[in-house]
Design a protein around this motif. Structure first.
Motif, PDB file in Angstrom:
ATOM      1  N   GLY A 130       0.807  -1.204   0.000  1.00  0.00           N
ATOM      2  CA  GLY A 130       0.000   0.000   0.000  1.00  0.00           C
ATOM      3  C   GLY A 130       0.842   1.257   0.000  1.00  0.00           C
ATOM      4  O   GLY A 130       0.501   2.252  -0.660  1.00  0.00           O
ATOM      5  N   SER A 159       0.943   4.233  -2.878  1.00  0.00           N
ATOM      6  CA  SER A 159       0.577   5.607  -2.524  1.00  0.00           C
ATOM      7  C   SER A 159       1.482   6.647  -3.181  1.00  0.00           C
ATOM      8  O   SER A 159       1.184   7.848  -3.111  1.00  0.00           O
ATOM      9  CB  SER A 159       0.639   5.785  -1.003  1.00  0.00           C
ATOM     10  OG  SER A 159       1.983   5.781  -0.529  1.00  0.00           O
ATOM     11  N   GLU A 194      -3.419  -4.877  -7.011  1.00  0.00           N
ATOM     12  CA  GLU A 194      -3.192  -3.854  -5.992  1.00  0.00           C
ATOM     13  C   GLU A 194      -3.725  -2.494  -6.445  1.00  0.00           C
ATOM     14  O   GLU A 194      -4.205  -1.707  -5.620  1.00  0.00           O
ATOM     15  CB  GLU A 194      -1.700  -3.778  -5.653  1.00  0.00           C
ATOM     16  CG  GLU A 194      -1.154  -5.052  -5.032  1.00  0.00           C
ATOM     17  CD  GLU A 194      -1.995  -5.560  -3.868  1.00  0.00           C
ATOM     18  OE1 GLU A 194      -2.314  -4.750  -2.965  1.00  0.00           O
ATOM     19  OE2 GLU A 194      -2.349  -6.754  -3.856  1.00  0.00           O
ATOM     20  N   ALA A 221      -6.406  -0.069  -4.500  1.00  0.00           N
ATOM     21  CA  ALA A 221      -6.016   1.292  -4.128  1.00  0.00           C
ATOM     22  C   ALA A 221      -6.678   2.368  -4.979  1.00  0.00           C
ATOM     23  O   ALA A 221      -6.472   3.561  -4.740  1.00  0.00           O
ATOM     24  CB  ALA A 221      -4.494   1.425  -4.221  1.00  0.00           C
TER      25      ALA A 221
END
Length: 400
Positions: A95, A99, A128, A132
């Motif tokens: 994560g 970001s 992923e 996200a």
């Protein structure tokens, strides 16, 4: 013709959606423009706000030689951006890594083979990104093996880092096309875009997948040329055996096998006897070599070199997976007690034989070891899977 990266660099309208966004690049040494400028530098030169980059197996620099040799995260000393490793402490972006950008550009040159781990890296990135809420763009590149498909489908439950899903060894897709299939197969809700190539004609002469006017750059240390890329869907299986795949020489993964205790010409004669049609599309040449490292290091090995190039190559006849399987079968027939299968940790899989991890199931090994099994048995099994796969991927093909 133009690769995806070249279109993004030269067609300003394609870059408009990136304005005001943070961009990350997944790349390796072969991620270059037609002028051989690395994609990372070329994108920054175009004013794109690149805030991070990712390197797959073998690293962004391509400096890691062997399997299970990891790369650490780092900060690029010149650009000052984080370079994350997807083959180190993690193989799936975290994560925190996700970001660092809004849009992730995937610009990896693939070899058209399921076991080449960049395929799985694409799947993990898509998964992923879906979690996200990020975008993924594939800057498409050729499949140097072209469009043919070959091999048995990976058996459900046999997934691994070299087995992203139920596909055959030679998948016949570009990474852009593969992304579409992943999204459909795994029902991913992710913003996805392919910057398509212009003028790529898989299966057409000259090149048959790789354009002759484009310089080949190793996407990984042992992928030295198009001949290797064409043979790889077969020769990669040697990694699961005690036979040398030529690591530690100047032409790795272009040999059908090498060993100090196997007579190469006898094996070739047995292959010709068993299934002569499986030898079509290439030329086999006896070779001798002494690996400087890896299996049989410092020992004189006898083997067979595959020439799937120039006048010896027939794109529509060459079947590297069957060719390699046939070599195993011939060795088993000639040397019944030969310790063929290597038992060792392979791509972090500890409980299965490497040859089964590589093939996505035990069927090929079982066929080789069954003294009653004939080439037609494997041909029937693989043929059914290949037909099914062609039907599955047909809606996702961009260039056929």
């Amino acid at each position: 013709m133009k690769f995806g990266i070249d279109r993004l660099l030269t067609e300003s309208e394609l870059r408009v959606p990136l304005e005001g966004k943070r961009v990350s690049l997944v790349a390796h040494p072969a991620s270059v423009s037609a002028q051989l400028t690395h994609s990372l530098d070329a994108l920054i030169a175009k004013g794109i706000n690149v805030t991070s980059a990712f390197g797959p197996q073998h690293g962004l620099k391509g400096d890691k030689q062997d399997n299970m040799v990891e790369t650490a995260d780092e900060t690029d000393p010149r650009l000052g951006i984080p370079i994350f490793s997807l083959y180190g402490e993690v193989r799936r972006p975290t994560g925190q890594m996700m970001s660092t950008a809004d849009v992730f550009l995937f610009d990896l040159q693939d070899l058209g083979c399921r076991i080449y781990t960049f395929v799985t890296t694409l799947l993990y990135l898509l998964e992923e990104a879906a979690k996200a809420g990020k975008e993924v763009w594939v800057l498409d590149r050729p499949n140097p093996a072209g469009g043919p498909v070959e091999g048995t489908l990976l058996v459900p439950g046999q997934e691994s880092f070299v087995g992203a899903g139920p596909m055959p060894m030679r998948h016949g897709m570009t990474m852009g096309e593969m992304g579409h299939w992943f999204i459909d197969h795994y029902k991913l809700d992710v913003a996805y875009r392919v910057i398509e190539m212009e003028g790529w004609k898989p299966g057409k002469a000259p090149g048959f997948g790789w354009p002759e006017d484009r310089v080949w750059i190793n996407p990984s240390p042992n992928a030295a040329n198009v001949n290797m890329a064409r043979a790889y869907a077969g020769t990669v299986m040697l990694e699961g055996t005690t036979l040398s795949e030529g690591r530690g020489t100047t032409r790795p993964l272009e040999v059908l096998f090498g060993a100090p205790d196997v007579e190469a010409l006898a094996v070739q004669a047995e292959m010709q006897k068993l299934a002569p049609s499986w030898l079509r599309g290439c030329h086999l040449r006896e070779v001798w070599f002494e690996p400087t490292f890896h299996k049989h290091s410092g020992m004189l090995c006898n083997g067979l070199m595959i020439h799937a190039e120039d006048t010896f190559y027939d794109h529509h006849e060459f079947k590297p997976w069957r060719l390699q399987a046939l070599a195993f079968k011939a060795i088993r027939n000639l040397y019944p007690d030969y310790e063929l299968w290597r038992d060792f940790p392979y791509e972090y899989e500890l409980d299965r034989l490497a040859i089964d991890v590589i093939n996505g199931g035990p069927s090929l090994r079982e066929w080789v070891d069954d003294r009653e099994a004939q080439p037609g048995d494997l041909d029937d099994l693989a043929g059914a899977d290949e037909s099914a796969w062609r039907e599955i991927i047909a809606p996702h093909l961009i260039y056929s």
